[in-house]
Design a protein around this motif. Structure first.
Motif, PDB file in Angstrom:
ATOM      1  N   ASP A 128      -7.798  -4.364   1.022  1.00 20.90           N
ATOM      2  CA  ASP A 128      -7.477  -3.030   0.516  1.00 20.90           C
ATOM      3  C   ASP A 128      -6.442  -2.347   1.408  1.00 20.90           C
ATOM      4  O   ASP A 128      -5.537  -1.647   0.920  1.00 20.90           O
ATOM      5  CB  ASP A 128      -8.737  -2.170   0.438  1.00 20.90           C
ATOM      6  N   LEU A 129      -6.563  -2.518   2.711  1.00 17.07           N
ATOM      7  CA  LEU A 129      -5.604  -1.922   3.626  1.00 17.07           C
ATOM      8  C   LEU A 129      -4.224  -2.560   3.485  1.00 17.07           C
ATOM      9  O   LEU A 129      -3.195  -1.865   3.507  1.00 17.07           O
ATOM     10  CB  LEU A 129      -6.100  -2.061   5.074  1.00 17.07           C
ATOM     11  N   VAL A 130      -4.191  -3.874   3.318  1.00 20.02           N
ATOM     12  CA  VAL A 130      -2.914  -4.552   3.113  1.00 20.02           C
ATOM     13  C   VAL A 130      -2.266  -4.071   1.821  1.00 20.02           C
ATOM     14  O   VAL A 130      -1.058  -3.796   1.777  1.00 20.02           O
ATOM     15  CB  VAL A 130      -3.098  -6.080   3.096  1.00 20.02           C
ATOM     16  N   GLU A 131      -3.055  -3.956   0.765  1.00 17.61           N
ATOM     17  CA  GLU A 131      -2.529  -3.462  -0.517  1.00 17.61           C
ATOM     18  C   GLU A 131      -1.970  -2.049  -0.367  1.00 17.61           C
ATOM     19  O   GLU A 131      -0.889  -1.732  -0.883  1.00 17.61           O
ATOM     20  CB  GLU A 131      -3.629  -3.482  -1.575  1.00 17.61           C
ATOM     21  N   ALA A 132      -2.687  -1.192   0.355  1.00 19.68           N
ATOM     22  CA  ALA A 132      -2.241   0.189   0.535  1.00 19.68           C
ATOM     23  C   ALA A 132      -0.942   0.255   1.330  1.00 19.68           C
ATOM     24  O   ALA A 132      -0.067   1.083   1.061  1.00 19.68           O
ATOM     25  CB  ALA A 132      -3.330   1.006   1.233  1.00 19.68           C
ATOM     26  N   PHE A 133      -0.809  -0.627   2.313  1.00 13.98           N
ATOM     27  CA  PHE A 133       0.382  -0.619   3.161  1.00 13.98           C
ATOM     28  C   PHE A 133       1.561  -1.330   2.504  1.00 13.98           C
ATOM     29  O   PHE A 133       2.697  -0.831   2.525  1.00 13.98           O
ATOM     30  CB  PHE A 133       0.059  -1.282   4.505  1.00 13.98           C
ATOM     31  N   ALA A 134       1.308  -2.496   1.918  1.00 12.44           N
ATOM     32  CA  ALA A 134       2.394  -3.313   1.370  1.00 12.44           C
ATOM     33  C   ALA A 134       2.800  -2.890  -0.036  1.00 12.44           C
ATOM     34  O   ALA A 134       3.959  -3.069  -0.426  1.00 12.44           O
ATOM     35  CB  ALA A 134       1.999  -4.787   1.363  1.00 12.44           C
ATOM     36  N   GLY A 135       1.857  -2.334  -0.811  1.00 13.41           N
ATOM     37  CA  GLY A 135       2.164  -1.960  -2.186  1.00 13.41           C
ATOM     38  C   GLY A 135       3.404  -1.094  -2.321  1.00 13.41           C
ATOM     39  O   GLY A 135       4.296  -1.391  -3.142  1.00 13.41           O
ATOM     40  N   PRO A 136       3.531  -0.013  -1.531  1.00 17.10           N
ATOM     41  CA  PRO A 136       4.732   0.819  -1.639  1.00 17.10           C
ATOM     42  C   PRO A 136       6.021   0.090  -1.283  1.00 17.10           C
ATOM     43  O   PRO A 136       7.093   0.447  -1.783  1.00 17.10           O
ATOM     44  CB  PRO A 136       4.444   1.957  -0.635  1.00 17.10           C
ATOM     45  N   LEU A 137       5.941  -0.924  -0.428  1.00 14.84           N
ATOM     46  CA  LEU A 137       7.139  -1.707  -0.128  1.00 14.84           C
ATOM     47  C   LEU A 137       7.618  -2.440  -1.374  1.00 14.84           C
ATOM     48  O   LEU A 137       8.820  -2.475  -1.668  1.00 14.84           O
ATOM     49  CB  LEU A 137       6.842  -2.714   0.987  1.00 14.84           C
ATOM     50  N   PHE A 138       6.681  -3.014  -2.139  1.00 22.29           N
ATOM     51  CA  PHE A 138       7.059  -3.679  -3.382  1.00 22.29           C
ATOM     52  C   PHE A 138       7.545  -2.659  -4.419  1.00 22.29           C
ATOM     53  O   PHE A 138       8.485  -2.927  -5.164  1.00 22.29           O
ATOM     54  CB  PHE A 138       5.874  -4.477  -3.931  1.00 22.29           C
ATOM     55  N   ASP A 139       6.914  -1.492  -4.453  1.00 22.63           N
ATOM     56  CA  ASP A 139       7.324  -0.475  -5.419  1.00 22.63           C
ATOM     57  C   ASP A 139       8.752   0.002  -5.167  1.00 22.63           C
ATOM     58  O   ASP A 139       9.509   0.244  -6.110  1.00 22.63           O
ATOM     59  CB  ASP A 139       6.379   0.732  -5.346  1.00 22.63           C
ATOM     60  N   GLU A 140       9.118   0.165  -3.884  1.00 23.04           N
ATOM     61  CA  GLU A 140      10.438   0.682  -3.538  1.00 23.04           C
ATOM     62  C   GLU A 140      11.493  -0.415  -3.425  1.00 23.04           C
ATOM     63  O   GLU A 140      12.679  -0.122  -3.305  1.00 23.04           O
ATOM     64  CB  GLU A 140      10.366   1.448  -2.211  1.00 23.04           C
ATOM     65  N   MET A 141      11.054  -1.678  -3.462  1.00 27.83           N
ATOM     66  CA  MET A 141      11.993  -2.795  -3.356  1.00 27.83           C
ATOM     67  C   MET A 141      11.742  -3.781  -4.490  1.00 27.83           C
ATOM     68  O   MET A 141      11.352  -4.931  -4.255  1.00 27.83           O
ATOM     69  CB  MET A 141      11.853  -3.485  -1.989  1.00 27.83           C
TER      70      MET A 141
END
Length: 208
Positions: free
Chosen positions: A86-99
């Motif tokens: 869950d923490l990885v998803e919270a941290f990495a998710g916005p990176l995929f959203d913005e890239m």
């Protein structure tokens, strides 16, 4: 559609050139030529090339940081002990959203992030401010609770790895799309990344 003002044109030009050439490889003249502005415009709007780099990076990073904080807030509102996944998803998710893969803007953002990670220029290492530090510290604290056997130094190394892996993947997807794979592969990349990065974050502490 309104014509971008000079400050925005400088930011757009600098983002492109810094991502392609790095800090030292990008001259003020190259930025102003691409922006269609006079040579004094960088000094007038930003003060220096270093301050322009800081403004460029913050324009890219602040939406990611804001999304990371919002996701962590929602996660901690649900549970005080979130899982590593869950923490990885919270941290990495916005990176995929913005890239997003296959998008020039997403690839440019990815290249800029890789540049500020790898650029040897001192100016590329001193752009951060309190908001970036706050995001880092919040996630480090959350991962420390989920992975108490890891040192803070090793946790921070692994957290940096999430950023690097995601950014490099987004660049590769844009520049070298695998023609033999179906479009579903691109949509699945986020899930694959979360699985891979969760395993990397959860690995046992490195022996001394």
């Amino acid at each position: 559609m309104a014509t971008p003002d000079t400050r925005t044109q400088l930011l757009d030009a600098a983002e492109r050139l810094f991502a392609e050439r790095g800090f030292r490889g990008t001259s003020v003249r190259a930025i102003t030529d691409l922006a269609g502005a006079n040579l004094a415009a960088v000094g007038y709007h930003f003060g220096s090339k270093a301050e322009l780099l800081a403004a460029v990076v913050r324009r890219v990073v602040e939406p990611i940081n804001a999304a990371q904080c919002a996701r962590l807030d929602r996660l901690l509102a649900r549970t005080s002990d979130p899982t590593v996944a869950d923490l990885v998803e919270a941290f990495a998710g916005p990176l995929f959203d913005e890239m997003p893969g296959g998008d020039e803007g997403g690839a440019r953002t990815s290249r800029l992030i890789v540049t500020i990670i790898t650029d040897p220029a001192e100016e590329a290492r001193t752009w951060t401010g309190p908001s970036e530090v706050a995001v880092r510290d919040r996630y480090l604290a959350a991962f420390e609770r989920a992975l108490p056997d890891l040192s803070q130094e090793e946790l921070w190394f692994r957290l940096r790895g999430i950023i690097a892996v995601t950014a490099v993947d987004r660049i590769q997807v844009y520049q070298n799309p695998p023609a033999s794979l179906s479009p579903v592969a691109g949509e699945a990349a986020r899930r694959w990344a979360i699985t891979y990065l969760t395993a990397a974050m959860s690995a046992p502490p490195t022996g001394t």
